[in-house]
Motif scaffolding. Sequence first.
Motif: not given
Ligand code: ATP
Length: 241
Positions: A11-13, A36-44, A198-200
């Motif tokens: 979670k973020y908050g 896609a964007n926002g899927a959670g890749k960076t979060t992982s 990767e998005q690509n």
């Molecule tokens: P992107 O390619 O856009 O980075 P992603 O697949 O890497 O996409 P994440 O950045 O991991 O996706 O985001 C996953 C979810 O967490 C999204 O709904 C995003 O809005 C949310 N999120 C990411 N960072 C934060 C943050 N610092 N605070 C709140 N929510 C966040």
Amino acid sequence: MLLSVENLEVKYGNIQALHGISFNVKEGEIVTLIGANGAGKTTSLYSIARLAPPEAPKVVGGDIRFMGESILNTAPSDVVKNLKLALVPEGRHIFGNLTVMENLELATYSRDKDADLDKDYQRIFDLFPRLAERRKQRSESLSGGEQQMLAVGRALMTGCRALMLDEPSMGLAPVLKYELFRTLKKLNEEGMTLLLVEQNAKLALDIAHRGYVLDTGTIAASGTSEELAGNPEVRKAYLGG
Ligand code: ATP
């Protein structure tokens, strides 16, 4: 198994970004996370790197294991130093006012004193001859592709055994994307384990052994790169039909 992410909830908050995802990486593999964007890749990736607050995603369930041991209580610096797992962040984050060589040197501060740094510099200059030519140049004057090479080189200078890369193709001209991905494949053939976000999807599946498709914080599909590339839904959503 080198790395295994088990039912990870993050979670973020109050916002839940990952809803119990599982994936793993074996030593010597290239595994890709696409979506896609926002899927959670960076979060992982951030969760595995144990990045410090304030941007830190908070693990609220599940586990992340490295060689069988939970790393949820591991400090970010120890992920690099002890686990030898390095992150190449999206946007590169190199120090523009420092030279190529100074950026590479910065990554060595946590290395053992007896580490053979010369050999490692040479390896990076063999992989990226353009960095060798520009070693005394300020990094801000490099092209986007060269900056991405420097970001990868800097991560390698930590002495890592596995690399996590966040969107390395972002913003690069096609010819540089292919060049970078060829180099990533070569690195892997030399023994480096890669977890590639990767998005690509096409570029990623071309070099990866296996992959996982993330969709709004869940795993929508997984398999070998051939399986994913042949999956009609993956083709439609991520490979342009
Ligand atoms: P992107 O390619 O856009 O980075 P992603 O697949 O890497 O996409 P994440 O950045 O991991 O996706 O985001 C996953 C979810 O967490 C999204 O709904 C995003 O809005 C949310 N999120 C990411 N960072 C934060 C943050 N610092 N605070 C709140 N929510 C966040």
